[in-house]
Write an enzyme that holds these catalytic residues in place. Structure first.
Site: not given
Length: 248
Positions: A129, A142
């Site tokens: 990501s 995250y």
């Protein structure tokens, strides 16, 4: 083409990737916890459904047994985000979940299937990501998880430099799927929709799946180390163009 494994194949990028690879001629093993969904998907694409929880040694061992001695492609897609609180209000159980799936789970599956990948001169795709590129408010858990997953990919590329396995990291930016933000915000659909509010054409799961299809179909001597993909409206992690409607 040979056999591909896609983890987290029950929805979103995982399901779209399984479909894209099947269209390219791969026999796809759809691996995820939700048995009914992966069974339907496998029937649709002519693949195989293998229930798999990447946080379980026993479950991953069953996946290895189902794969057999050779594997052409592993797409490490299982993972996700939970919550978006600042560090001083962090839900550390959520952090644990993100680390266990995105980092430990990815390492567990990769380690277990590496012999089959080596036997087939295969390829590993890590679905990372842009959250691994830099921190943002509320994203520390995250950010850390995806940064950890990136380190697995980068370390393995060095460790396997003299072995015939390709390693690619794909880093999506803003992707609108049915479940990612909904899961992140514990089912709060209004809050999930705000993530994409006013953004013209965020990425779709199919856009990211096309990236996987492309990198996996390149000549064997070509390795895409890292591929960052964003919608045109997202110039950077923190800079997104949004259309605001005004009423008079």
């Amino acid at each position: 083409m040979s056999t591909a494994v896609v983890t987290g194949a029950s929805s979103g990028i995982g399901a779209a990737t399984a479909r894209a690879l099947a269209r390219d001629g791969w026999t796809v093993i759809c691996a995820a916890r939700r048995v009914e969904r992966i069974t339907e998907l496998a029937e649709e694409i002519g693949g195989r459904a293998v229930p798999c929880d990447v946080t379980s040694d026993a479950s991953v061992a069953e996946l290895v047994e189902a794969v057999g001695p050779t594997l052409g492609l592993l797409v490490n897609n299982a993972g996700g985000a939970v919550g978006q609180e600042p560090v001083d209000r962090a839900d550390l159980d959520a952090w644990h979940t993100m680390y266990e799936t995105n980092v430990i789970g990815t390492a567990r599956v990769t380690k277990a299937l590496l012999p089959a990948l080596e036997a087939a001169s295969g390829m590993i795709v890590f679905m990372s990501s842009t959250a691994a590129d830099g921190a943002y408010e509320g994203g520390a858990g995250y950010n850390a998880a995806k940064g950890g997953e990136r380190m697995i990919a980068e370390a393995m590329r060095l460790e396997l430099f003299d072995r015939d396995v390709r390693i690619c990291e794909i880093c999506p930016g803003m992707v609108k799927t049915d479940e990612f933000s909904l899961n992140r915000f514990h089912g709060d659909r209004s809050r999930a929709e705000q993530v994409y509010a006013g953004v013209p054409s965020p990425l779709t799961a199919e856009d990211v799946a096309e990236c996987v299809r492309w990198v996996s179909g390149l000549p064997h001597h070509v390795n895409i180390d890292r591929l960052t993909v964003r919608p045109r409206a997202q110039a950077a992690q923190h800079k997104v163009y949004r259309v605001t409607e005004y009423s008079e």
